[in-house]
Design an enzyme around this catalytic site. Structure first.
Site, short mmCIF file in Angstrom:
data_model
loop_
_atom_site.label_atom_id
_atom_site.label_comp_id
_atom_site.label_asym_id
_atom_site.label_seq_id
_atom_site.Cartn_x
_atom_site.Cartn_y
_atom_site.Cartn_z
NE ARG A 1 35.88 28.92 38.70
CZ ARG A 1 36.73 29.90 38.41
NH1 ARG A 1 37.24 30.65 39.34
NH2 ARG A 1 37.07 30.11 37.15
CB VAL A 2 33.35 34.86 42.19
CG1 VAL A 2 32.28 35.44 41.27
CG2 VAL A 2 32.75 34.47 43.52
CB SER A 3 38.83 34.11 41.86
OG SER A 3 38.77 33.64 40.53
CB THR A 4 38.34 36.57 46.09
OG1 THR A 4 37.64 37.68 45.51
CG2 THR A 4 39.67 36.37 45.39
CD GLN B 1 36.71 37.88 41.87
OE1 GLN B 1 36.51 36.68 41.85
NE2 GLN B 1 37.57 38.48 41.06
#
Length: 191
Positions: A15-18, A21
């Site tokens: 998982r990446v936040s944006t 990324q």
């Protein structure tokens, strides 16, 4: 927590936040760890709705292991992480975090996870104790907390004077800046 066999599929979650990324570092680490299938979300950790995690959790079966690069990739908070991993264990699913070297399919990994769960409970208890102590100290200083009342003694005096002049309660409420139910309630209490 149920003991889980080391056999089964290893499903990876990244998982990446944006959207800007890049999850490639996580995906490379998961591939190096021998993950059979990977799921990736581009979403903030605080969001409840992470569609690929949901899909992974629906597809994972007893004997499988959920693998993440780092603990914070899975949980929104410590309590959410612990709840998720506990639920996986109850379903007979293992959990592995590569960075923290936690693997609940081993005795040492289950021990480490148990220690983390105990620390999280301890942290929650300390926070609760500090909050209660802070509230008690504020009360001792005369601060009751909560929202300030909308009807002050001055407003009530103005309302009674306007009422004596024959003004309607709707006009009075609008003039002093309170709702009609608040005005009615305070006028009734004063009788």
């Amino acid at each position: 927590m149920t003991t889980v066999s080391a056999r089964g599929y290893r499903l990876g979650y990244a998982r990446v936040s944006t959207l800007e990324q890049d999850p490639q570092l996580q995906l490379d680490a998961l591939a190096a760890a021998g993950v059979d299938e990977m799921f990736t979300d581009h979403a903030s950790g605080v969001l409840i709705e992470r569609p690929h995690l949901g899909e992974l959790l629906q597809r994972i079966r007893p004997g499988d292991t959920l693998v993440v690069w780092r603990l914070d990739r899975l949980g929104r908070s410590t309590s959410h992480l612990l709840q998720t991993v506990s639920e996986l264990g109850e379903r007979g699913v293992g959990f592995s975090s590569l960075t923290e070297a936690i693997d609940t399919t081993t005795s040492a990994g289950r021990l480490m996870f148990g220690v983390l769960a105990s620390l999280a409970a301890f942290e929650r208890d300390l926070l609760r104790e500090r909050t209660l102590a802070g509230l008690a100290a504020a009360r001792a200083r005369g601060n009751v907390g909560g929202r300030p009342p909308t009807m002050t003694p001055d407003k009530l005096a103005v309302a009674r004077a306007m009422l004596a002049e024959g003004k309607s309660k709707t006009v009075i409420a609008a003039t002093i800046g309170v709702s009609r139910p608040t005005l009615y309630s305070h006028l009734e209490r004063g009788r």
